[in-house]
Design a protein around this motif. Structure first.
Motif, PDB file in Angstrom:
ATOM      1  N   LEU A  70      -3.165  13.391 -18.403  1.00 55.43           N
ATOM      2  CA  LEU A  70      -4.422  11.929 -18.293  1.00 55.43           C
ATOM      3  C   LEU A  70      -3.811  11.131 -19.404  1.00 55.43           C
ATOM      4  CD1 LEU A  70      -4.905   9.418 -16.190  1.00 55.43           C
ATOM      5  CD2 LEU A  70      -6.985  11.174 -16.203  1.00 55.43           C
ATOM      6  N   HIS A  71      -4.351  11.634 -20.449  1.00 59.97           N
ATOM      7  CA  HIS A  71      -5.261  10.318 -21.589  1.00 59.97           C
ATOM      8  C   HIS A  71      -3.782  11.068 -22.305  1.00 59.97           C
ATOM      9  CE1 HIS A  71      -3.924  14.781 -23.788  1.00 59.97           C
ATOM     10  NE2 HIS A  71      -4.023  14.429 -25.119  1.00 59.97           N
ATOM     11  N   GLU A  72      -2.895  10.983 -22.168  1.00 60.36           N
ATOM     12  CA  GLU A  72      -1.109  11.241 -22.802  1.00 60.36           C
ATOM     13  C   GLU A  72      -0.353   9.326 -21.696  1.00 60.36           C
ATOM     14  OE1 GLU A  72       1.460  14.256 -23.090  1.00 60.36           O
ATOM     15  OE2 GLU A  72      -0.174  15.125 -23.599  1.00 60.36           O
ATOM     16  N   ILE A  73      -1.124   9.492 -20.547  1.00 60.58           N
ATOM     17  CA  ILE A  73      -0.251   8.770 -19.928  1.00 60.58           C
ATOM     18  C   ILE A  73      -0.876   7.399 -19.671  1.00 60.58           C
ATOM     19  CG2 ILE A  73       1.195  10.411 -18.532  1.00 60.58           C
ATOM     20  CD1 ILE A  73      -0.503   9.529 -16.000  1.00 60.58           C
ATOM     21  N   GLY A  78       1.032  -0.934  -0.267  1.00 63.64           N
ATOM     22  CA  GLY A  78       0.335  -0.635   0.009  1.00 63.64           C
ATOM     23  C   GLY A  78       0.426   1.152   0.274  1.00 63.64           C
ATOM     24  N   TYR A  79       1.962   0.583  -0.578  1.00 64.29           N
ATOM     25  CA  TYR A  79       2.673   2.433   0.204  1.00 64.29           C
ATOM     26  C   TYR A  79       2.588   2.913  -1.541  1.00 64.29           C
ATOM     27  CZ  TYR A  79       5.972  -0.198   2.703  1.00 64.29           C
ATOM     28  OH  TYR A  79       6.153  -1.230   3.585  1.00 64.29           O
ATOM     29  N   LEU A  80       2.094   3.480  -2.938  1.00 60.72           N
ATOM     30  CA  LEU A  80       1.817   3.569  -3.977  1.00 60.72           C
ATOM     31  C   LEU A  80       0.310   4.728  -3.964  1.00 60.72           C
ATOM     32  CD1 LEU A  80       3.409   0.916  -5.966  1.00 60.72           C
ATOM     33  CD2 LEU A  80       4.853   3.076  -5.345  1.00 60.72           C
ATOM     34  N   CYS A  81       0.162   5.354  -4.302  1.00 67.49           N
ATOM     35  CA  CYS A  81      -0.639   6.497  -4.325  1.00 67.49           C
ATOM     36  C   CYS A  81      -1.801   5.953  -6.458  1.00 67.49           C
ATOM     37  CB  CYS A  81      -0.827   8.344  -4.441  1.00 67.49           C
ATOM     38  SG  CYS A  81       0.231   8.616  -6.372  1.00 67.49           S
ATOM     39  N   ASN A  82      -3.102   6.198  -5.890  1.00 67.28           N
ATOM     40  CA  ASN A  82      -3.788   6.033  -7.153  1.00 67.28           C
ATOM     41  C   ASN A  82      -3.169   7.158  -7.912  1.00 67.28           C
ATOM     42  OD1 ASN A  82      -5.246   5.953  -9.070  1.00 67.28           O
ATOM     43  ND2 ASN A  82      -7.070   4.595  -7.459  1.00 67.28           N
ATOM     44  N   LEU A  83      -2.978   6.076  -9.454  1.00 69.13           N
ATOM     45  CA  LEU A  83      -2.124   7.544 -10.464  1.00 69.13           C
ATOM     46  C   LEU A  83      -3.190   7.962 -11.230  1.00 69.13           C
ATOM     47  CD1 LEU A  83       0.983   5.926 -11.420  1.00 69.13           C
ATOM     48  CD2 LEU A  83       1.101   7.572 -10.176  1.00 69.13           C
ATOM     49  N   GLU A  84      -3.696   7.216 -11.183  1.00 68.05           N
ATOM     50  CA  GLU A  84      -5.148   8.210 -12.398  1.00 68.05           C
ATOM     51  C   GLU A  84      -6.054   9.072 -11.553  1.00 68.05           C
ATOM     52  OE1 GLU A  84      -8.695   5.946 -15.444  1.00 68.05           O
ATOM     53  OE2 GLU A  84      -8.650   5.444 -12.947  1.00 68.05           O
ATOM     54  N   LYS A  85      -6.083   8.724 -10.271  1.00 69.19           N
ATOM     55  CA  LYS A  85      -6.931   9.723  -9.012  1.00 69.19           C
ATOM     56  C   LYS A  85      -6.426  11.079  -9.164  1.00 69.19           C
ATOM     57  CE  LYS A  85      -9.039  11.037  -4.633  1.00 69.19           C
ATOM     58  NZ  LYS A  85      -9.406  10.260  -3.815  1.00 69.19           N
ATOM     59  N   LEU A  86      -5.009  10.738  -9.155  1.00 69.75           N
ATOM     60  CA  LEU A  86      -3.905  11.794  -8.954  1.00 69.75           C
ATOM     61  C   LEU A  86      -3.483  13.085  -9.914  1.00 69.75           C
ATOM     62  CD1 LEU A  86      -1.072  13.628  -7.257  1.00 69.75           C
ATOM     63  CD2 LEU A  86       0.052  11.770  -8.520  1.00 69.75           C
ATOM     64  N   PHE A  87      -3.586  12.097 -11.282  1.00 69.04           N
ATOM     65  CA  PHE A  87      -4.082  13.118 -12.689  1.00 69.04           C
ATOM     66  C   PHE A  87      -5.402  13.758 -13.068  1.00 69.04           C
ATOM     67  CE2 PHE A  87       0.390  11.292 -13.146  1.00 69.04           C
ATOM     68  CZ  PHE A  87       0.628  11.519 -14.162  1.00 69.04           C
ATOM     69  N   GLN A  88      -5.500  13.379 -12.679  1.00 69.49           N
ATOM     70  CA  GLN A  88      -7.635  13.670 -12.418  1.00 69.49           C
ATOM     71  C   GLN A  88      -7.620  14.815 -12.067  1.00 69.49           C
ATOM     72  OE1 GLN A  88     -10.055  10.699 -11.951  1.00 69.49           O
ATOM     73  NE2 GLN A  88     -10.435   9.891 -13.172  1.00 69.49           N
ATOM     74  N   GLU A  89      -6.888  15.085 -10.901  1.00 69.19           N
ATOM     75  CA  GLU A  89      -7.338  16.174  -9.388  1.00 69.19           C
ATOM     76  C   GLU A  89      -6.321  17.166  -9.876  1.00 69.19           C
ATOM     77  OE1 GLU A  89      -6.220  13.832  -5.861  1.00 69.19           O
ATOM     78  OE2 GLU A  89      -8.596  13.566  -5.941  1.00 69.19           O
ATOM     79  N   ARG A 143       5.495  15.974  -2.486  1.00 73.01           N
ATOM     80  CA  ARG A 143       6.261  16.891  -3.653  1.00 73.01           C
ATOM     81  C   ARG A 143       5.541  16.402  -4.931  1.00 73.01           C
ATOM     82  NH1 ARG A 143      10.072  17.141   0.313  1.00 73.01           N
ATOM     83  NH2 ARG A 143      10.000  14.793   0.276  1.00 73.01           N
ATOM     84  N   THR A 144       3.944  15.995  -4.710  1.00 75.85           N
ATOM     85  CA  THR A 144       3.342  15.299  -6.030  1.00 75.85           C
ATOM     86  C   THR A 144       3.231  16.533  -7.122  1.00 75.85           C
ATOM     87  OG1 THR A 144       1.505  15.635  -5.078  1.00 75.85           O
ATOM     88  CG2 THR A 144       2.209  13.629  -4.462  1.00 75.85           C
ATOM     89  N   ASP A 145       3.774  17.020  -6.957  1.00 79.54           N
ATOM     90  CA  ASP A 145       3.619  17.990  -9.020  1.00 79.54           C
ATOM     91  C   ASP A 145       4.489  17.830  -9.099  1.00 79.54           C
ATOM     92  OD1 ASP A 145       4.733  19.135  -6.321  1.00 79.54           O
ATOM     93  OD2 ASP A 145       4.491  21.557  -6.617  1.00 79.54           O
ATOM     94  N   ALA A 151      -4.070  17.038 -12.868  1.00 81.92           N
ATOM     95  CA  ALA A 151      -3.293  17.587 -13.978  1.00 81.92           C
ATOM     96  C   ALA A 151      -3.812  16.354 -15.536  1.00 81.92           C
ATOM     97  CB  ALA A 151      -1.357  16.618 -14.551  1.00 81.92           C
ATOM     98  N   PRO A 152      -4.950  17.131 -15.051  1.00 80.79           N
ATOM     99  CA  PRO A 152      -6.690  16.447 -15.931  1.00 80.79           C
ATOM    100  C   PRO A 152      -6.258  16.057 -17.667  1.00 80.79           C
ATOM    101  CG  PRO A 152      -7.498  18.490 -15.515  1.00 80.79           C
ATOM    102  CD  PRO A 152      -5.864  18.274 -14.978  1.00 80.79           C
TER     103      PRO A 152
END
Length: 247
Positions: A163-166, A146-157, A230-232, A159-160
Protein backbone atom coordinates in the motif's frame (compact mmCIF):
# COMPACT_ATOMS: atom_id res chain seq x y z
CA UNK A 1 -38.15 -47.58 -62.65
CA UNK A 2 -35.19 -48.87 -60.55
CA UNK A 3 -35.85 -52.16 -58.74
CA UNK A 4 -34.34 -52.80 -55.35
CA UNK A 5 -31.38 -55.16 -55.52
CA UNK A 6 -31.51 -58.37 -53.54
CA UNK A 7 -28.63 -59.49 -51.32
CA UNK A 8 -27.56 -62.19 -53.76
CA UNK A 9 -27.66 -59.72 -56.68
CA UNK A 10 -25.40 -57.34 -54.76
CA UNK A 11 -22.93 -60.14 -54.06
CA UNK A 12 -22.81 -61.15 -57.71
CA UNK A 13 -22.34 -57.55 -58.79
CA UNK A 14 -19.61 -57.06 -56.18
CA UNK A 15 -17.66 -60.06 -57.55
CA UNK A 16 -17.73 -58.54 -61.03
CA UNK A 17 -16.21 -55.23 -59.86
CA UNK A 18 -12.48 -54.48 -59.70
CA UNK A 19 -10.31 -51.73 -58.22
CA UNK A 20 -11.88 -48.28 -58.27
CA UNK A 21 -15.18 -49.76 -59.38
CA UNK A 22 -15.59 -51.22 -55.89
CA UNK A 23 -14.80 -47.83 -54.31
CA UNK A 24 -17.39 -46.11 -56.51
CA UNK A 25 -19.92 -48.82 -55.73
CA UNK A 26 -19.44 -48.35 -51.97
CA UNK A 27 -19.71 -44.59 -52.30
CA UNK A 28 -22.89 -44.79 -54.41
CA UNK A 29 -24.68 -47.02 -51.92
CA UNK A 30 -23.23 -45.88 -48.58
CA UNK A 31 -22.27 -42.21 -48.99
CA UNK A 32 -24.91 -40.97 -46.55
CA UNK A 33 -23.92 -43.26 -43.62
CA UNK A 34 -20.26 -42.56 -44.46
CA UNK A 35 -20.95 -38.82 -44.26
CA UNK A 36 -22.74 -39.26 -40.91
CA UNK A 37 -19.83 -41.27 -39.49
CA UNK A 38 -17.26 -38.72 -40.66
CA UNK A 39 -19.32 -35.88 -39.17
CA UNK A 40 -19.63 -37.79 -35.91
CA UNK A 41 -15.86 -38.38 -35.70
CA UNK A 42 -15.17 -34.73 -36.56
CA UNK A 43 -17.40 -33.54 -33.70
CA UNK A 44 -15.67 -35.90 -31.26
CA UNK A 45 -12.17 -34.84 -32.35
CA UNK A 46 -13.09 -31.14 -32.29
CA UNK A 47 -14.61 -31.44 -28.81
CA UNK A 48 -11.64 -33.34 -27.40
CA UNK A 49 -9.17 -30.90 -28.97
CA UNK A 50 -11.10 -27.90 -27.65
CA UNK A 51 -11.18 -29.41 -24.16
CA UNK A 52 -7.44 -30.02 -23.95
CA UNK A 53 -6.34 -26.86 -25.79
CA UNK A 54 -8.62 -24.39 -23.97
CA UNK A 55 -6.70 -21.96 -21.80
CA UNK A 56 -7.76 -20.75 -18.38
CA UNK A 57 -8.05 -16.99 -17.94
CA UNK A 58 -6.07 -15.79 -14.92
CA UNK A 59 -7.20 -12.17 -15.37
CA UNK A 60 -9.53 -10.26 -17.70
CA UNK A 61 -8.30 -6.79 -18.62
CA UNK A 62 -9.73 -4.03 -20.80
CA UNK A 63 -8.42 -0.89 -22.48
CA UNK A 64 -11.01 1.90 -22.48
CA UNK A 65 -10.23 4.97 -24.62
CA UNK A 66 -6.62 3.79 -24.69
CA UNK A 67 -4.76 2.45 -27.71
CA UNK A 68 -1.49 0.53 -27.50
CA UNK A 69 0.95 -0.87 -30.03
CA UNK A 70 1.68 -4.54 -30.51
CA UNK A 71 4.66 -4.60 -28.15
CA UNK A 72 2.77 -3.02 -25.25
CA UNK A 73 -0.22 -5.24 -26.00
CA UNK A 74 2.00 -8.28 -25.53
CA UNK A 75 3.45 -6.84 -22.31
CA UNK A 76 -0.03 -6.31 -20.89
CA UNK A 77 -1.01 -9.91 -21.56
CA UNK A 78 1.74 -12.47 -22.13
CA UNK A 79 4.29 -10.39 -20.23
CA UNK A 80 2.22 -10.64 -17.08
CA UNK A 81 2.07 -14.44 -17.40
CA UNK A 82 5.88 -14.51 -17.32
CA UNK A 83 5.93 -12.16 -14.35
CA UNK A 84 3.39 -14.28 -12.46
CA UNK A 85 5.20 -17.50 -13.45
CA UNK A 86 2.10 -18.87 -15.18
CA UNK A 87 2.21 -21.45 -17.95
CA UNK A 88 1.42 -19.58 -21.19
CA UNK A 89 0.44 -22.88 -22.79
CA UNK A 90 -2.41 -23.34 -20.31
CA UNK A 91 -3.16 -19.84 -19.02
CA UNK A 92 -4.01 -16.53 -20.70
CA UNK A 93 -4.77 -12.89 -19.94
CA UNK A 94 -7.62 -11.82 -22.25
CA UNK A 95 -7.15 -8.17 -23.17
CA UNK A 96 -10.20 -6.35 -24.52
CA UNK A 97 -9.23 -3.61 -26.95
CA UNK A 98 -11.15 -1.21 -29.19
CA UNK A 99 -13.49 -0.10 -26.39
CA UNK A 100 -14.47 3.57 -26.28
CA UNK A 101 -16.70 5.63 -24.00
CA UNK A 102 -17.16 9.29 -24.89
CA UNK A 103 -19.92 11.89 -24.91
CA UNK A 104 -18.03 14.02 -27.40
CA UNK A 105 -19.84 13.63 -30.72
CA UNK A 106 -16.82 15.10 -32.52
CA UNK A 107 -14.63 12.31 -31.20
CA UNK A 108 -13.86 9.89 -34.08
CA UNK A 109 -14.56 6.97 -31.73
CA UNK A 110 -17.96 8.23 -30.62
CA UNK A 111 -19.78 5.81 -32.94
CA UNK A 112 -18.30 2.85 -31.01
CA UNK A 113 -19.59 4.04 -27.63
CA UNK A 114 -22.91 2.19 -27.67
CA UNK A 115 -21.40 -1.16 -28.70
CA UNK A 116 -18.57 -0.70 -26.20
CA UNK A 117 -21.00 0.02 -23.38
CA UNK A 118 -22.95 -3.17 -24.14
CA UNK A 119 -19.77 -5.27 -24.17
CA UNK A 120 -18.49 -3.70 -20.95
CA UNK A 121 -21.76 -4.25 -19.08
CA UNK A 122 -22.00 -7.85 -20.30
CA UNK A 123 -18.40 -8.52 -19.26
CA UNK A 124 -18.96 -7.05 -15.79
CA UNK A 125 -22.20 -9.00 -15.29
CA UNK A 126 -20.46 -12.20 -16.41
CA UNK A 127 -17.47 -11.54 -14.10
CA UNK A 128 -15.20 -11.45 -17.14
CA UNK A 129 -13.68 -8.04 -16.56
CA UNK A 130 -11.29 -7.55 -13.64
CA UNK A 131 -8.98 -4.65 -14.46
CA UNK A 132 -9.62 -1.61 -16.65
CA UNK A 133 -6.97 0.73 -18.04
CA UNK A 134 -8.51 4.01 -19.20
CA UNK A 135 -8.20 7.72 -19.79
CA UNK A 136 -9.73 10.37 -17.51
CA UNK A 137 -13.10 10.47 -19.29
CA UNK A 138 -13.57 6.70 -19.00
CA UNK A 139 -12.28 6.75 -15.42
CA UNK A 140 -14.94 9.31 -14.49
CA UNK A 141 -17.65 7.22 -16.18
CA UNK A 142 -16.65 4.00 -14.39
CA UNK A 143 -16.37 5.87 -11.09
CA UNK A 144 -19.74 7.59 -11.29
CA UNK A 145 -21.48 4.31 -12.10
CA UNK A 146 -19.95 2.66 -9.04
CA UNK A 147 -18.08 -0.05 -10.94
CA UNK A 148 -14.71 0.41 -9.21
CA UNK A 149 -13.65 -0.91 -5.84
CA UNK A 150 -11.92 1.02 -3.05
CA UNK A 151 -8.26 0.35 -3.79
CA UNK A 152 -7.00 1.67 -0.48
CA UNK A 153 -9.32 -0.66 1.42
CA UNK A 154 -8.47 -3.58 -0.88
CA UNK A 155 -4.74 -3.20 -0.33
CA UNK A 156 -5.16 -2.70 3.41
CA UNK A 157 -6.93 -6.05 3.59
CA UNK A 158 -4.98 -8.04 1.01
CA UNK A 159 -1.55 -6.44 0.51
CA UNK A 160 -0.78 -3.94 3.29
CA UNK A 161 2.96 -4.03 2.59
CA UNK A 162 2.37 -2.81 -0.95
CA UNK A 163 0.00 0.00 0.00
CA UNK A 164 2.69 2.53 0.91
CA UNK A 165 4.37 1.97 -2.47
CA UNK A 166 1.26 2.72 -4.53
CA UNK A 167 -0.23 5.34 -2.20
CA UNK A 168 1.31 8.30 -4.07
CA UNK A 169 -0.46 7.13 -7.23
CA UNK A 170 -3.94 6.59 -5.75
CA UNK A 171 -6.61 8.79 -7.33
CA UNK A 172 -9.85 9.65 -5.59
CA UNK A 173 -13.07 9.94 -7.56
CA UNK A 174 -16.81 10.19 -6.95
CA UNK A 175 -19.38 7.42 -7.17
CA UNK A 176 -23.03 8.44 -7.60
CA UNK A 177 -25.13 6.30 -5.30
CA UNK A 178 -28.43 7.88 -6.36
CA UNK A 179 -29.62 11.04 -8.09
CA UNK A 180 -32.70 12.69 -9.56
CA UNK A 181 -31.59 12.50 -13.20
CA UNK A 182 -34.84 10.75 -14.20
CA UNK A 183 -36.90 13.51 -12.57
CA UNK A 184 -34.87 16.16 -14.37
CA UNK A 185 -35.70 14.59 -17.72
CA UNK A 186 -39.38 15.14 -16.93
CA UNK A 187 -39.11 18.54 -15.26
CA UNK A 188 -36.22 20.81 -16.30
CA UNK A 189 -37.10 23.34 -13.57
CA UNK A 190 -35.67 21.02 -10.91
CA UNK A 191 -32.08 21.32 -9.74
CA UNK A 192 -29.78 18.33 -9.92
CA UNK A 193 -29.29 16.49 -6.64
CA UNK A 194 -27.22 13.41 -5.90
CA UNK A 195 -26.01 11.23 -3.07
CA UNK A 196 -22.35 10.48 -3.66
CA UNK A 197 -19.44 8.62 -2.15
CA UNK A 198 -15.79 9.57 -2.58
CA UNK A 199 -12.87 7.17 -2.17
CA UNK A 200 -9.59 6.10 -3.88
CA UNK A 201 -10.77 4.03 -6.80
CA UNK A 202 -8.01 4.56 -9.35
CA UNK A 203 -4.26 4.35 -9.82
CA UNK A 204 -2.29 6.60 -12.12
CA UNK A 205 -0.17 3.95 -13.84
CA UNK A 206 1.37 6.29 -16.41
CA UNK A 207 3.89 7.79 -13.97
CA UNK A 208 5.90 4.65 -13.31
CA UNK A 209 6.73 1.26 -14.77
CA UNK A 210 5.49 -0.07 -18.09
CA UNK A 211 3.29 2.85 -19.14
CA UNK A 212 5.93 5.44 -18.24
CA UNK A 213 8.45 3.56 -20.35
CA UNK A 214 5.92 3.50 -23.21
CA UNK A 215 5.86 7.31 -23.13
CA UNK A 216 2.14 8.05 -22.88
CA UNK A 217 1.41 11.78 -23.09
CA UNK A 218 -1.87 11.60 -21.19
CA UNK A 219 -2.47 9.91 -17.85
CA UNK A 220 -3.67 6.32 -17.83
CA UNK A 221 -5.74 5.16 -14.87
CA UNK A 222 -6.23 1.66 -13.55
CA UNK A 223 -9.32 0.46 -11.73
CA UNK A 224 -10.40 -2.91 -10.37
CA UNK A 225 -14.01 -3.91 -10.96
CA UNK A 226 -16.00 -4.34 -7.74
CA UNK A 227 -17.37 -7.81 -8.48
CA UNK A 228 -14.07 -9.23 -9.72
CA UNK A 229 -13.47 -12.76 -8.35
CA UNK A 230 -9.74 -12.42 -9.15
CA UNK A 231 -8.67 -9.46 -6.99
CA UNK A 232 -5.58 -11.34 -5.78
CA UNK A 233 -4.37 -11.64 -9.37
CA UNK A 234 -5.35 -7.99 -10.02
CA UNK A 235 -3.07 -6.92 -7.16
CA UNK A 236 -0.25 -8.94 -8.68
CA UNK A 237 -1.00 -7.26 -12.03
CA UNK A 238 -0.55 -3.85 -10.40
CA UNK A 239 2.82 -5.01 -9.02
CA UNK A 240 3.76 -5.96 -12.56
CA UNK A 241 2.69 -2.65 -14.12
CA UNK A 242 4.69 -0.67 -11.57
CA UNK A 243 7.74 -2.88 -11.90
CA UNK A 244 10.69 -1.02 -13.43
CA UNK A 245 12.44 -4.24 -14.40
CA UNK A 246 10.07 -6.35 -16.49
CA UNK A 247 10.94 -9.98 -17.27
Amino acid sequence: MRLRETSSTKKEKWKQLHGMQKVCYIWDYYKFPIFICLLFFYIIIYTVYGHFSKKTAVLYTGLINVSVDGQLNAQLSDGFLDFADEDAGKKEVPLYTGLYLTNDQNNPHHEYTYASRIKILASIDGEQLDVVLMNKEAFDAFSQNGYLCNLEKLFQESAPDTLHEIEPYLVTNISILEDNADDLSLDSSLSYQAVTEEYPMGLNVSQKGIFKQAGFEDDVYLGIIKNSPRTDMAIKYIDYLYSENKP
